[in-house]
Scaffold this active site. Structure first.
Site, PDB file in Angstrom:
ATOM      1  N   HIS A 238       0.851  -1.199   0.000  1.00  0.00           N
ATOM      2  CA  HIS A 238       0.000   0.000   0.000  1.00  0.00           C
ATOM      3  C   HIS A 238       0.883   1.244   0.000  1.00  0.00           C
ATOM      4  CE1 HIS A 238      -3.986   1.978   1.110  1.00  0.00           C
ATOM      5  NE2 HIS A 238      -3.112   2.970   1.123  1.00  0.00           N
TER       6      HIS A 238
ATOM      7  N   ASP B 157       2.084   4.145   2.721  1.00  0.00           N
ATOM      8  CA  ASP B 157       1.059   4.976   2.087  1.00  0.00           C
ATOM      9  C   ASP B 157       1.662   6.067   1.189  1.00  0.00           C
ATOM     10  OD1 ASP B 157      -1.542   5.606   1.470  1.00  0.00           O
ATOM     11  OD2 ASP B 157      -2.002   6.608   3.342  1.00  0.00           O
TER      12      ASP B 157
ATOM     13  N   GLU C 294     -10.917   3.858   6.223  1.00  0.00           N
ATOM     14  CA  GLU C 294      -9.850   4.796   6.568  1.00  0.00           C
ATOM     15  C   GLU C 294     -10.497   6.033   7.188  1.00  0.00           C
ATOM     16  OE1 GLU C 294      -6.155   7.263   4.502  1.00  0.00           O
ATOM     17  OE2 GLU C 294      -7.745   6.436   3.243  1.00  0.00           O
TER      18      GLU C 294
ATOM     19  N   ASP D  34      -6.254   3.019  -9.539  1.00  0.00           N
ATOM     20  CA  ASP D  34      -7.425   3.191  -8.690  1.00  0.00           C
ATOM     21  C   ASP D  34      -8.417   4.207  -9.228  1.00  0.00           C
ATOM     22  OD1 ASP D  34      -6.054   5.531  -8.025  1.00  0.00           O
ATOM     23  OD2 ASP D  34      -6.522   5.389  -5.899  1.00  0.00           O
TER      24      ASP D  34
END
Length: 341
Positions: A16, A281, A203, A139
Protein backbone atom coordinates in the site's frame (compact mmCIF):
# COMPACT_ATOMS: atom_id res chain seq x y z
CA UNK A 1 19.34 -1.85 19.26
CA UNK A 2 19.62 -5.39 17.92
CA UNK A 3 15.96 -5.33 16.85
CA UNK A 4 16.41 -1.92 15.22
CA UNK A 5 19.36 -3.20 13.20
CA UNK A 6 17.39 -6.29 12.22
CA UNK A 7 14.44 -4.19 10.99
CA UNK A 8 16.68 -1.92 8.94
CA UNK A 9 18.43 -4.87 7.28
CA UNK A 10 15.55 -7.30 6.80
CA UNK A 11 13.92 -7.87 3.38
CA UNK A 12 10.49 -6.32 2.96
CA UNK A 13 7.52 -6.02 0.64
CA UNK A 14 5.06 -3.14 0.41
CA UNK A 15 1.45 -3.45 -0.71
CA UNK A 16 0.00 0.00 0.00
CA UNK A 17 1.96 2.94 -1.36
CA UNK A 18 0.90 5.63 -3.82
CA UNK A 19 3.21 6.55 -6.68
CA UNK A 20 2.17 10.19 -6.71
CA UNK A 21 2.55 10.39 -2.93
CA UNK A 22 6.01 8.81 -2.98
CA UNK A 23 7.76 11.62 -4.87
CA UNK A 24 10.96 12.67 -3.16
CA UNK A 25 10.70 16.26 -1.87
CA UNK A 26 13.66 17.52 -3.89
CA UNK A 27 12.22 15.89 -6.99
CA UNK A 28 8.84 17.50 -6.39
CA UNK A 29 10.45 20.95 -6.22
CA UNK A 30 12.37 20.21 -9.42
CA UNK A 31 9.25 18.96 -11.21
CA UNK A 32 7.40 22.12 -10.18
CA UNK A 33 10.21 24.31 -11.51
CA UNK A 34 10.61 22.55 -14.84
CA UNK A 35 6.87 22.37 -15.45
CA UNK A 36 6.21 25.97 -14.35
CA UNK A 37 3.93 24.95 -11.49
CA UNK A 38 3.68 27.30 -8.52
CA UNK A 39 3.83 25.48 -5.21
CA UNK A 40 3.12 27.10 -1.84
CA UNK A 41 6.62 25.90 -0.91
CA UNK A 42 9.99 26.69 -2.46
CA UNK A 43 12.36 24.93 -0.04
CA UNK A 44 12.45 21.58 1.70
CA UNK A 45 11.60 23.24 5.03
CA UNK A 46 8.63 25.00 3.47
CA UNK A 47 7.54 21.72 1.89
CA UNK A 48 7.58 20.02 5.28
CA UNK A 49 5.34 22.80 6.60
CA UNK A 50 3.08 22.36 3.56
CA UNK A 51 2.71 18.71 4.59
CA UNK A 52 1.32 19.48 8.05
CA UNK A 53 -2.17 18.06 7.54
CA UNK A 54 -5.12 19.12 9.63
CA UNK A 55 -7.48 16.37 8.49
CA UNK A 56 -8.09 13.95 5.64
CA UNK A 57 -9.77 16.56 3.44
CA UNK A 58 -6.72 18.82 3.81
CA UNK A 59 -4.50 15.91 2.82
CA UNK A 60 -6.54 15.41 -0.37
CA UNK A 61 -6.13 19.10 -1.26
CA UNK A 62 -2.36 18.90 -0.82
CA UNK A 63 -2.29 15.69 -2.86
CA UNK A 64 -4.10 17.43 -5.72
CA UNK A 65 -1.45 20.16 -5.71
CA UNK A 66 1.32 17.57 -5.97
CA UNK A 67 -0.39 15.80 -8.85
CA UNK A 68 -0.30 19.00 -10.91
CA UNK A 69 3.51 18.85 -10.90
CA UNK A 70 3.38 15.72 -13.07
CA UNK A 71 3.04 16.82 -16.69
CA UNK A 72 4.74 14.31 -19.05
CA UNK A 73 5.36 10.57 -19.37
CA UNK A 74 9.02 11.34 -18.61
CA UNK A 75 7.95 12.74 -15.24
CA UNK A 76 6.23 9.43 -14.47
CA UNK A 77 9.30 7.48 -15.57
CA UNK A 78 11.44 9.58 -13.23
CA UNK A 79 9.32 9.09 -10.13
CA UNK A 80 8.94 5.35 -10.81
CA UNK A 81 12.69 4.86 -11.13
CA UNK A 82 13.31 6.95 -8.02
CA UNK A 83 10.81 4.87 -6.10
CA UNK A 84 12.86 1.83 -7.08
CA UNK A 85 15.93 3.48 -5.58
CA UNK A 86 13.96 4.12 -2.38
CA UNK A 87 12.96 0.46 -2.31
CA UNK A 88 16.57 -0.64 -2.63
CA UNK A 89 17.66 1.66 0.20
CA UNK A 90 15.22 -0.15 2.53
CA UNK A 91 15.70 -3.67 1.13
CA UNK A 92 12.12 -3.68 -0.21
CA UNK A 93 12.25 -6.45 -2.80
CA UNK A 94 8.72 -6.17 -4.16
CA UNK A 95 5.99 -3.51 -4.15
CA UNK A 96 2.45 -3.13 -5.43
CA UNK A 97 2.11 0.56 -6.17
CA UNK A 98 -1.14 2.44 -6.63
CA UNK A 99 -1.58 5.34 -9.02
CA UNK A 100 -4.54 7.23 -10.46
CA UNK A 101 -4.23 7.50 -14.25
CA UNK A 102 -7.66 9.01 -14.89
CA UNK A 103 -6.63 12.16 -12.99
CA UNK A 104 -3.62 12.58 -15.29
CA UNK A 105 -4.82 11.48 -18.73
CA UNK A 106 -7.75 13.88 -18.77
CA UNK A 107 -5.85 16.74 -17.16
CA UNK A 108 -2.89 16.48 -19.51
CA UNK A 109 -4.59 15.29 -22.65
CA UNK A 110 -2.03 12.47 -22.78
CA UNK A 111 -3.14 8.98 -23.81
CA UNK A 112 -3.15 6.44 -21.00
CA UNK A 113 -0.86 4.19 -23.06
CA UNK A 114 1.83 6.90 -22.97
CA UNK A 115 1.53 7.34 -19.20
CA UNK A 116 1.73 3.57 -18.68
CA UNK A 117 4.78 3.41 -20.93
CA UNK A 118 6.33 6.12 -18.78
CA UNK A 119 5.86 4.36 -15.45
CA UNK A 120 7.05 1.12 -17.03
CA UNK A 121 10.24 2.76 -18.31
CA UNK A 122 10.92 3.73 -14.74
CA UNK A 123 9.97 0.27 -13.48
CA UNK A 124 12.36 -1.42 -15.90
CA UNK A 125 15.17 1.00 -15.07
CA UNK A 126 14.65 0.26 -11.37
CA UNK A 127 14.67 -3.48 -12.03
CA UNK A 128 17.94 -3.20 -13.94
CA UNK A 129 19.67 -0.82 -11.54
CA UNK A 130 18.40 -2.02 -8.17
CA UNK A 131 17.01 -5.52 -8.65
CA UNK A 132 13.58 -4.56 -7.32
CA UNK A 133 10.21 -5.59 -8.70
CA UNK A 134 7.02 -3.52 -8.95
CA UNK A 135 3.44 -4.10 -10.01
CA UNK A 136 0.70 -1.50 -10.52
CA UNK A 137 -2.73 -1.03 -8.96
CA UNK A 138 -4.73 1.63 -10.81
CA UNK A 139 -7.42 3.19 -8.69
CA UNK A 140 -10.76 4.87 -9.18
CA UNK A 141 -10.80 8.29 -7.50
CA UNK A 142 -14.13 7.90 -5.79
CA UNK A 143 -14.94 11.60 -5.29
CA UNK A 144 -14.80 12.14 -9.08
CA UNK A 145 -18.16 10.37 -9.04
CA UNK A 146 -19.62 13.76 -8.15
CA UNK A 147 -18.39 15.01 -11.54
CA UNK A 148 -19.94 12.15 -13.47
CA UNK A 149 -17.08 9.63 -13.41
CA UNK A 150 -18.42 6.18 -12.60
CA UNK A 151 -15.08 4.38 -12.65
CA UNK A 152 -15.57 2.58 -15.96
CA UNK A 153 -12.90 4.66 -17.70
CA UNK A 154 -10.38 3.58 -15.08
CA UNK A 155 -11.27 -0.09 -15.31
CA UNK A 156 -10.85 -0.01 -19.08
CA UNK A 157 -7.38 1.46 -18.55
CA UNK A 158 -6.60 -1.32 -16.09
CA UNK A 159 -7.78 -4.02 -18.49
CA UNK A 160 -5.69 -2.52 -21.29
CA UNK A 161 -2.58 -2.74 -19.11
CA UNK A 162 -2.99 -6.27 -17.76
CA UNK A 163 0.09 -7.52 -19.62
CA UNK A 164 2.09 -4.41 -18.72
CA UNK A 165 2.31 -4.69 -14.96
CA UNK A 166 -1.24 -3.80 -13.88
CA UNK A 167 -2.60 -6.43 -11.50
CA UNK A 168 -5.56 -4.86 -9.73
CA UNK A 169 -8.25 -2.22 -9.58
CA UNK A 170 -8.23 0.02 -6.51
CA UNK A 171 -10.57 2.62 -5.02
CA UNK A 172 -9.18 5.76 -3.38
CA UNK A 173 -9.97 9.42 -2.84
CA UNK A 174 -12.53 10.92 -0.46
CA UNK A 175 -14.24 8.01 1.25
CA UNK A 176 -17.09 9.76 3.04
CA UNK A 177 -20.03 10.30 0.73
CA UNK A 178 -18.69 7.88 -1.89
CA UNK A 179 -19.33 4.36 -0.58
CA UNK A 180 -18.21 1.15 -2.30
CA UNK A 181 -21.76 0.48 -3.46
CA UNK A 182 -21.37 3.23 -6.10
CA UNK A 183 -18.63 1.25 -7.85
CA UNK A 184 -20.00 -2.27 -8.18
CA UNK A 185 -20.06 -2.25 -11.99
CA UNK A 186 -16.37 -1.38 -12.60
CA UNK A 187 -15.20 -3.89 -10.01
CA UNK A 188 -17.37 -6.60 -11.54
CA UNK A 189 -15.85 -5.85 -14.93
CA UNK A 190 -12.34 -5.85 -13.47
CA UNK A 191 -12.79 -9.23 -11.80
CA UNK A 192 -14.33 -10.70 -14.97
CA UNK A 193 -11.16 -9.70 -16.80
CA UNK A 194 -8.70 -11.22 -14.36
CA UNK A 195 -7.92 -8.19 -12.22
CA UNK A 196 -7.90 -8.25 -8.43
CA UNK A 197 -10.12 -6.11 -6.19
CA UNK A 198 -8.07 -3.96 -3.77
CA UNK A 199 -10.19 -1.01 -2.55
CA UNK A 200 -9.50 1.47 0.23
CA UNK A 201 -12.12 1.23 2.96
CA UNK A 202 -12.43 2.02 6.65
CA UNK A 203 -9.85 4.80 6.57
CA UNK A 204 -11.81 8.06 6.85
CA UNK A 205 -15.19 6.31 7.04
CA UNK A 206 -16.55 3.68 9.40
CA UNK A 207 -17.01 -0.10 9.40
CA UNK A 208 -19.91 0.10 6.93
CA UNK A 209 -17.40 1.08 4.27
CA UNK A 210 -15.40 -2.08 4.91
CA UNK A 211 -18.51 -4.25 4.85
CA UNK A 212 -19.44 -2.66 1.52
CA UNK A 213 -16.00 -3.31 0.06
CA UNK A 214 -16.18 -6.96 1.09
CA UNK A 215 -19.77 -7.68 0.15
CA UNK A 216 -20.20 -5.54 -2.95
CA UNK A 217 -16.68 -5.26 -4.40
CA UNK A 218 -15.46 -8.73 -3.28
CA UNK A 219 -12.33 -7.11 -1.84
CA UNK A 220 -9.32 -9.42 -1.56
CA UNK A 221 -7.43 -6.93 0.61
CA UNK A 222 -8.60 -3.78 2.34
CA UNK A 223 -6.63 -0.56 2.04
CA UNK A 224 -6.30 0.71 5.64
CA UNK A 225 -9.35 -0.83 7.34
CA UNK A 226 -8.48 0.61 10.76
CA UNK A 227 -12.09 1.55 11.50
CA UNK A 228 -12.89 -2.16 11.75
CA UNK A 229 -11.88 -1.91 15.39
CA UNK A 230 -15.25 -0.25 16.11
CA UNK A 231 -17.28 -3.28 14.98
CA UNK A 232 -16.59 -6.54 16.89
CA UNK A 233 -18.61 -8.53 14.34
CA UNK A 234 -16.44 -7.17 11.53
CA UNK A 235 -13.24 -7.94 13.43
CA UNK A 236 -14.47 -11.51 13.88
CA UNK A 237 -15.31 -11.75 10.17
CA UNK A 238 -11.90 -10.43 9.12
CA UNK A 239 -10.22 -12.91 11.45
CA UNK A 240 -12.31 -15.84 10.26
CA UNK A 241 -11.83 -15.11 6.57
CA UNK A 242 -8.25 -13.80 6.91
CA UNK A 243 -8.87 -10.79 4.68
CA UNK A 244 -5.66 -8.78 4.84
CA UNK A 245 -5.64 -5.18 6.01
CA UNK A 246 -3.04 -2.80 4.58
CA UNK A 247 -2.25 -0.82 7.73
CA UNK A 248 -0.36 2.51 7.47
CA UNK A 249 0.08 3.74 11.06
CA UNK A 250 1.85 7.07 10.55
CA UNK A 251 -0.47 8.03 7.71
CA UNK A 252 -3.50 7.42 9.89
CA UNK A 253 -2.16 9.74 12.58
CA UNK A 254 -1.06 12.48 10.16
CA UNK A 255 -4.45 12.61 8.42
CA UNK A 256 -6.30 12.47 11.77
CA UNK A 257 -7.95 9.17 10.88
CA UNK A 258 -6.94 8.19 14.41
CA UNK A 259 -6.52 10.88 17.09
CA UNK A 260 -3.00 9.93 18.17
CA UNK A 261 -0.29 7.32 17.79
CA UNK A 262 -1.27 5.85 21.15
CA UNK A 263 -4.86 5.44 19.94
CA UNK A 264 -3.91 3.52 16.81
CA UNK A 265 -5.58 0.07 16.84
CA UNK A 266 -2.86 -1.93 15.06
CA UNK A 267 -1.85 -3.82 18.19
CA UNK A 268 -5.47 -4.60 19.06
CA UNK A 269 -6.22 -5.81 15.55
CA UNK A 270 -3.11 -7.97 15.45
CA UNK A 271 -3.81 -9.48 18.87
CA UNK A 272 -7.39 -10.20 17.74
CA UNK A 273 -6.02 -12.39 14.96
CA UNK A 274 -6.75 -10.02 12.08
CA UNK A 275 -4.46 -10.45 9.07
CA UNK A 276 -2.21 -7.36 9.17
CA UNK A 277 0.30 -6.04 6.65
CA UNK A 278 2.46 -2.95 7.25
CA UNK A 279 2.81 -0.12 4.74
CA UNK A 280 3.82 3.54 4.37
CA UNK A 281 1.06 4.98 2.09
CA UNK A 282 2.62 8.33 1.00
CA UNK A 283 5.96 8.21 2.83
CA UNK A 284 7.59 11.61 2.12
CA UNK A 285 4.30 13.37 2.82
CA UNK A 286 4.18 11.77 6.27
CA UNK A 287 7.92 11.96 6.95
CA UNK A 288 8.18 8.19 7.17
CA UNK A 289 9.44 5.11 5.33
CA UNK A 290 8.43 1.47 5.38
CA UNK A 291 11.45 0.81 7.59
CA UNK A 292 10.24 3.61 9.85
CA UNK A 293 6.81 2.00 10.13
CA UNK A 294 8.34 -1.27 11.32
CA UNK A 295 10.55 0.62 13.78
CA UNK A 296 7.43 2.36 15.09
CA UNK A 297 5.76 -0.99 15.65
CA UNK A 298 8.70 -2.17 17.72
CA UNK A 299 9.19 1.05 19.67
CA UNK A 300 5.61 2.23 20.25
CA UNK A 301 3.52 -0.94 20.09
CA UNK A 302 5.84 -3.56 21.52
CA UNK A 303 6.08 -5.82 18.47
CA UNK A 304 8.89 -8.33 18.92
CA UNK A 305 11.22 -9.85 16.33
CA UNK A 306 9.09 -12.92 15.67
CA UNK A 307 5.99 -10.78 15.20
CA UNK A 308 7.87 -8.43 12.89
CA UNK A 309 8.95 -11.38 10.75
CA UNK A 310 5.36 -12.63 10.64
CA UNK A 311 4.12 -9.23 9.46
CA UNK A 312 6.69 -9.21 6.67
CA UNK A 313 5.67 -12.71 5.58
CA UNK A 314 2.02 -11.64 5.74
CA UNK A 315 2.90 -9.07 3.10
CA UNK A 316 4.49 -11.70 0.88
CA UNK A 317 1.51 -14.02 1.17
CA UNK A 318 -1.05 -11.22 0.64
CA UNK A 319 0.72 -10.02 -2.50
CA UNK A 320 -0.72 -10.60 -5.96
CA UNK A 321 2.26 -12.63 -7.16
CA UNK A 322 1.49 -16.09 -8.44
CA UNK A 323 1.87 -19.02 -6.06
CA UNK A 324 5.32 -20.06 -7.28
CA UNK A 325 6.72 -16.53 -7.05
CA UNK A 326 5.28 -16.11 -3.56
CA UNK A 327 6.88 -19.36 -2.41
CA UNK A 328 10.22 -18.40 -3.89
CA UNK A 329 10.08 -14.96 -2.24
CA UNK A 330 9.03 -16.38 1.13
CA UNK A 331 11.82 -18.95 1.07
CA UNK A 332 14.40 -16.28 0.32
CA UNK A 333 13.02 -14.06 3.10
CA UNK A 334 13.12 -16.90 5.65
CA UNK A 335 16.73 -17.63 4.74
CA UNK A 336 17.59 -13.96 5.09
CA UNK A 337 15.85 -13.73 8.48
CA UNK A 338 17.86 -16.72 9.68
CA UNK A 339 21.12 -15.20 8.44
CA UNK A 340 20.38 -11.88 10.15
CA UNK A 341 19.51 -13.60 13.42
Amino acid sequence: MLLEAFIRAMPKVELHVHLEGSIRPRTLLELARRNNITLPAQTLDELREFYRFTDFAHFIRVYATIINCLQTPDDFALISEEFGATMAEQNIRYAEITWSPVTHAGRLGVPFADLLAGVNRGREAARQKYGVEMRWIVDIVRNLHAKGFDGMETVEMAIAGRDQGIVALGLGGMEKGFPPELFVAPFERARANGLHSIPHAGEADGPASIWGAIRELKAERIGHGVQAIHDPELVAYLREHQIPLEICPTSNVCTAVVPSREAHPIRQLYDAGVYITVNSDDPPMFNTTLTGEYLLLAQAFGFEAGEIEQLVLNGVRASLLDAAAKQELESSFRAEFQRLR
